[in-house]
Scaffold this motif. Structure first.
Motif, short mmCIF file in Angstrom:
data_model
loop_
_atom_site.label_atom_id
_atom_site.label_comp_id
_atom_site.label_asym_id
_atom_site.label_seq_id
_atom_site.Cartn_x
_atom_site.Cartn_y
_atom_site.Cartn_z
N CYS A 12 0.85 -1.19 0.00
CA CYS A 12 0.00 0.00 0.00
C CYS A 12 0.89 1.24 0.00
O CYS A 12 0.69 2.17 -0.79
CB CYS A 12 -0.93 -0.03 1.22
N GLU A 13 1.91 1.22 0.86
CA GLU A 13 2.85 2.36 0.89
C GLU A 13 3.60 2.49 -0.43
O GLU A 13 3.70 3.56 -1.01
CB GLU A 13 3.90 2.16 2.00
N GLN A 14 4.09 1.33 -0.92
CA GLN A 14 4.93 1.37 -2.14
C GLN A 14 4.15 1.78 -3.39
O GLN A 14 4.74 2.25 -4.35
CB GLN A 14 5.55 -0.02 -2.37
N THR A 15 2.84 1.57 -3.37
CA THR A 15 2.03 1.97 -4.55
C THR A 15 1.31 3.29 -4.28
O THR A 15 0.37 3.65 -4.99
CB THR A 15 0.98 0.88 -4.90
N HIS A 16 1.74 3.98 -3.23
CA HIS A 16 1.16 5.27 -2.85
C HIS A 16 -0.35 5.17 -2.71
O HIS A 16 -1.10 6.05 -3.14
CB HIS A 16 1.56 6.36 -3.85
N GLY A 17 -0.79 4.05 -2.14
CA GLY A 17 -2.21 3.89 -1.82
C GLY A 17 -3.08 3.38 -2.95
O GLY A 17 -4.29 3.21 -2.76
N ALA A 18 -2.51 3.10 -4.12
CA ALA A 18 -3.35 2.58 -5.22
C ALA A 18 -3.88 1.19 -4.87
O ALA A 18 -5.03 0.84 -5.17
CB ALA A 18 -2.55 2.52 -6.52
N PHE A 19 -3.04 0.38 -4.23
CA PHE A 19 -3.47 -0.92 -3.69
C PHE A 19 -3.64 -0.69 -2.19
O PHE A 19 -2.69 -0.34 -1.51
CB PHE A 19 -2.38 -1.97 -3.96
N ASP A 20 -4.85 -0.84 -1.71
CA ASP A 20 -5.08 -0.64 -0.27
C ASP A 20 -6.02 -1.71 0.24
O ASP A 20 -7.22 -1.71 -0.03
CB ASP A 20 -5.65 0.76 0.01
N THR A 21 -5.46 -2.61 1.01
CA THR A 21 -6.20 -3.78 1.48
C THR A 21 -7.21 -3.42 2.59
O THR A 21 -8.03 -4.26 2.96
CB THR A 21 -5.15 -4.84 1.88
N LYS A 30 1.82 6.24 -14.53
CA LYS A 30 2.42 5.92 -13.22
C LYS A 30 2.83 4.45 -13.18
O LYS A 30 3.82 4.09 -12.53
CB LYS A 30 1.43 6.22 -12.09
N ALA A 31 2.06 3.59 -13.84
CA ALA A 31 2.40 2.16 -13.88
C ALA A 31 3.75 1.96 -14.55
O ALA A 31 4.61 1.21 -14.07
CB ALA A 31 1.32 1.38 -14.62
N ASN A 32 3.95 2.67 -15.64
CA ASN A 32 5.20 2.57 -16.38
C ASN A 32 6.36 3.13 -15.54
O ASN A 32 7.46 2.59 -15.54
CB ASN A 32 5.05 3.35 -17.69
#
Ligand code: AMP
Ligand code: MG
Length: 341
Positions: A100-109, A291-293
């Protein structure tokens, strides 16, 4: 003869438990229903007990990690401010919080209450902005505390974790690893948009993973020859409902609580790490192509990806350049050709 690419399966909620066990020549396969999706295992030279063990591996993970099963480890934690969980749940949750941290919140469980509110495949509720706003502040895993004795303390009393974006890829990797430990060299498991493969299909050098065309999901945009990998797909076409001409899908932007408005129609992530492949497919979808790239180029994670964008283009990360085989006949939503760049 060339092997036919495996079509990444659409997530189809089935009303029945599908069970089938067959053994043709030495190639055995088993299909069943778990983790809210159709699962199929195929393995060269597997016995019925090998296949049953792979299936048990998936259902045991579901029993531990499901948000909706009342007795799961995750549900016990979701219904209390803190709880001691199994080693595996502890490890997965702490990985999810780091991601979650590494994706700046894009993945948030910690997004479970938002997922439950919309209930995209169930009651298909269109929430009001007030309802979303009320749940949003506590719908994050940021601030979760991990302590001795596998104790997990939630950031907010009412935070609800949902591992739906990473558990299937993890389960696919584990089930194939289990088959390998039982001496099986060639195997494939397909689990609702996640495929794990090892070895190769009988008589061929490599597996070919077909990537579904999100605009015409019974066709593919191309395939990737690969082995010993997990592929996870996230796409707006997988689970959605339409209300007043607007499509509401199952991948949410944790910043807004609404289905992510992305320039990605679908993304397939390839990694040896099933948890990562699955979690990243969701995260990349939410963050969008640019951002993905950038995340790919940072090099923090070992993965590759195939993107189908909403403007009708298909692109791949550098590691798949010259590996991905594009199907020139693949069509965009308006019937024109998809462009591979
Ligand atoms: P996937 O199909 O792997 O992209 O996972 C989608 C599922 O993950 C949804 O059905 C939700 O249960 C959950 N989910 C949706 N959005 C997110 C998000 N941004 N971060 C983490 N989990 C999510
Ligand atoms: Mg995912």
């Amino acid at each position: 003869m060339k092997p036919k690419p495996l079509l990444l399966l659409l997530l189809l909620p089935a009303a029945v438990l599908l069970t089938a066990c067959s053994r043709t020549d030495e190639y055995a396969s088993y299909a069943f229903y778990a983790m809210d999706t159709y699962v199929s295992v195929s393995a060269d030279g597997a016995s019925a007990s090998d296949l049953a063990a792979a299936a048990d591996c998936v259902t045991a993970l579901e029993d531990r990690l499901s948000r909706t099963k009342e007795s799961s480890d995750l549900s016990l934690l979701n219904s209390a401010p803190s709880a001691a969980v199994s080693d595996e749940t502890f490890a997965l949750l702490s990985r999810a919080v780091t991601l979650c941290e590494q994706t700046h919140g894009a993945f948030d469980t910690g997004i479970g209450r938002i997922v439950g509110l919309w209930d995209i495949t169930g009651k298909r509720y269109l929430p009001t902005p007030e309802e979303i706003g009320a749940l949003l502040p506590s719908s994050t895993c940021n601030g979760t505390v991990f302590s001795g004795g596998n104790l997990v303390t939630k950031p907010f009393f009412d935070t609800v974790y949902d591992l739906g974006a990473c558990a299937k890829g993890y389960a696919a990797e584990k089930a194939v690893a289990l088959l390998k430990n039982r001496g099986i060299r060639n195997a494939m498991i397909s689990l609702g948009g996640n495929i794990a493969v090892t070895g190769h299909p009988k008589g061929f050098d490599t597996w070919r993973i077909g990537i579904k065309n999100p605009y015409f999901p019974d066709t593919i945009i191309g395939y990737v020859p690969c082995t010993d990998t997990v592929v996870s797909v996230s796409g707006a076409y997988e689970r959605f409902f339409i209300r007043d001409g607007v499509r509401y899908h199952h991948i949410f932007d944790p910043a807004t609580g609404y289905p992510a408005q992305s320039d990605i129609e679908s993304v397939a992530v390839f990694s040896e790490d099933g948890f990562l492949a699955d979690a990243l497919s969701t995260a990349l979808f939410v963050m969008g192509y640019e951002k993905a790239n950038a995340l790919y180029r940072e090099g923090t994670f070992a993965f590759d990806a195939v993107f189908v964008l909403t403007d009708g283009t298909v692109c791949v990360t550098d590691g798949l350049d010259g590996v991905f085989v594009f199907d020139q006949t693949a069509r965009f939503s308006d019937g024109t050709a998809l462009v591979y760049r």
